[in-house]
Scaffold this motif. Structure first.
Motif, mmCIF file in Angstrom:
data_model
loop_
_atom_site.group_PDB
_atom_site.id
_atom_site.type_symbol
_atom_site.label_atom_id
_atom_site.label_comp_id
_atom_site.label_asym_id
_atom_site.label_seq_id
_atom_site.Cartn_x
_atom_site.Cartn_y
_atom_site.Cartn_z
ATOM 1 N N ASP A 46 4.043 -4.428 3.812
ATOM 2 C CA ASP A 46 3.906 -3.965 5.379
ATOM 3 C C ASP A 46 2.585 -3.989 5.921
ATOM 4 O OD1 ASP A 46 6.925 -3.516 5.417
ATOM 5 O OD2 ASP A 46 6.573 -1.673 4.535
ATOM 6 N N VAL A 47 1.807 -3.401 5.161
ATOM 7 C CA VAL A 47 0.367 -3.336 5.849
ATOM 8 C C VAL A 47 -0.295 -4.759 5.710
ATOM 9 C CG1 VAL A 47 -1.888 -2.165 5.538
ATOM 10 C CG2 VAL A 47 0.260 -1.049 4.591
ATOM 11 N N ALA A 48 -0.189 -5.334 4.815
ATOM 12 C CA ALA A 48 -0.893 -6.734 4.824
ATOM 13 C C ALA A 48 -0.422 -7.554 5.803
ATOM 14 C CB ALA A 48 -0.704 -7.343 3.446
ATOM 15 N N LEU A 49 0.777 -7.731 5.830
ATOM 16 C CA LEU A 49 1.518 -8.652 6.754
ATOM 17 C C LEU A 49 1.479 -8.346 8.307
ATOM 18 C CD1 LEU A 49 4.957 -9.427 5.027
ATOM 19 C CD2 LEU A 49 3.045 -11.015 5.337
ATOM 20 N N ALA A 50 1.304 -6.924 8.589
ATOM 21 C CA ALA A 50 0.946 -6.547 9.945
ATOM 22 C C ALA A 50 -0.253 -7.044 10.421
ATOM 23 C CB ALA A 50 1.205 -5.120 10.033
ATOM 24 N N ALA A 51 -1.396 -6.988 9.488
ATOM 25 C CA ALA A 51 -2.756 -7.460 9.633
ATOM 26 C C ALA A 51 -2.705 -9.000 9.741
ATOM 27 C CB ALA A 51 -3.658 -6.726 8.740
ATOM 28 N N ALA A 97 -1.374 7.145 0.435
ATOM 29 C CA ALA A 97 -2.046 6.855 1.657
ATOM 30 C C ALA A 97 -3.174 5.991 1.309
ATOM 31 C CB ALA A 97 -2.519 8.245 2.153
ATOM 32 N N PHE A 98 -3.868 6.246 0.100
ATOM 33 C CA PHE A 98 -5.181 5.660 -0.206
ATOM 34 C C PHE A 98 -4.837 4.178 -0.399
ATOM 35 C CE2 PHE A 98 -6.607 3.573 -4.122
ATOM 36 C CZ PHE A 98 -7.940 3.348 -3.823
ATOM 37 N N LEU A 99 -3.556 3.937 -1.127
ATOM 38 C CA LEU A 99 -3.122 2.450 -1.269
ATOM 39 C C LEU A 99 -3.105 1.736 0.313
ATOM 40 C CD1 LEU A 99 -2.117 -0.122 -2.866
ATOM 41 C CD2 LEU A 99 0.117 0.980 -2.601
ATOM 42 N N ARG A 100 -2.323 2.438 0.920
ATOM 43 C CA ARG A 100 -2.358 1.859 2.576
ATOM 44 C C ARG A 100 -3.830 1.422 3.041
ATOM 45 N NH1 ARG A 100 2.535 5.092 3.091
ATOM 46 N NH2 ARG A 100 1.437 6.912 3.784
ATOM 47 N N ARG A 101 -4.693 2.350 3.034
ATOM 48 C CA ARG A 101 -6.008 2.280 3.421
ATOM 49 C C ARG A 101 -6.839 1.232 2.713
ATOM 50 N NH1 ARG A 101 -6.143 7.873 2.670
ATOM 51 N NH2 ARG A 101 -7.750 7.870 1.377
#
Length: 272
Positions: free
Chosen positions: A95-100, A63-67
């Motif tokens: 997933d997180v980076a490309l969504a942003a 979760a920290f990594l995603r945040r």
């Protein structure tokens, strides 16, 4: 261990053995992933039974990594190099980076061939991300790899992620010098993301957890806040500094557990 002869799903790479536990898939199971099999879950349950906080700690780390990735994309970083990534399954860095920002690029590196095989299958249709097998202790090979050079421009800021990996590097191997070999080529404005097993007051269960995990992987080195902070040498820590992973910029309304023995921090490379 008895072979379970599990039926092979279509997404499983043909070269991997799905009836023998893989620590990469056990880790995936612990953090709530779906790229694991009965043999992995059986081993995972046996190991975690000896340490009830293990699964919660590893999930807090993820979760920290995603945040941290979300925060860094907000600062304008579009390139991510994740070393010791494990299986880059759902909810991971890309997933997180490309969504942003759809123009982001991500390179995953892991020494485990099973993790890499699963990763390649997962990323087969994603040109903005790649995964390859590499050894953390060989920075030049990782930085000069074809996939790294194809997707990462070191003249622009890069987020270097070493999440839950440096606690396998003993003091005798000089973890600070190892980190410096990776951060030296990074442009100003780049980021260093670290998480690490440990705490200033190691909980009573920690030695048992280390022993259990060592049986599946290798020795876990527990370090203090000061020791992890020292690994950010030359970088400027973002608020709140090095803290327990759940306490690093928790989501609004989240009730983080302040007692989990996983430290984390994010820092930026200054200009000049």
């Amino acid at each position: 261990m008895e072979r379970l002869d599990t039926e092979r799903p279509s997404w499983a790479p043909p070269e991997v053995d799905i009836d023998t536990p893989s620590i990469a898939r056990v880790y995936d199971y612990w953090i709530g992933g779906t790229h694991n099999f009965p043999a992995d879950r059986e081993l995972g349950d046996r190991v975690s039974a000896g340490n009830p906080e293990l699964v919660a700690t590893l999930r807090a780390n993820r979760a920290f990594l995603r945040r941290s990735v979300r925060e860094l994309t907000a600062l304008g970083i579009r390139q991510f190099l994740d070393i010791g990534s494990g299986i880059p399954a759902e909810g991971n860095v890309h997933d997180v980076a490309l969504a942003a920002h759809p123009d982001s690029t991500v390179v995953y590196v892991d020494i485990d061939p099973v993790a890499v095989a699963h990763g390649r299958a997962l990323l087969a249709d994603e040109p903005r991300a790649a995964v390859f097998q590499g050894d953390l202790h060989k920075p030049r090979e990782i930085l000069d790899a074809d996939d790294t050079r194809r997707l990462i421009d070191f003249d622009r800021p890069v987020a270097l992620i070493l999440a839950a990996v440096l606690h396998f590097v003993p003091d005798g191997d000089d973890p600070l010098e190892l980190v410096r070999q990776y951060t030296g080529p990074l442009a100003p404005g780049s980021a260093l993301v670290l998480s690490h097993a440990g705490a200033d007051e190691v909980p009573q269960a920690a030695p048992e957890a280390a022993e259990q995990y060592r049986g599946a992987v290798s020795q876990v080195i527990w370090r203090s806040t000061a020791e992890l902070t020292a690994l950010f040498d030359g970088f400027d820590l973002l608020s709140p500094g090095v803290v327990r992973a759940p306490l690093w910029r928790p989501e609004p309304g989240e009730r983080p557990d302040p007692d989990l023995a996983m430290l984390a921090g994010v820092a930026l490379k200054p200009a000049g």
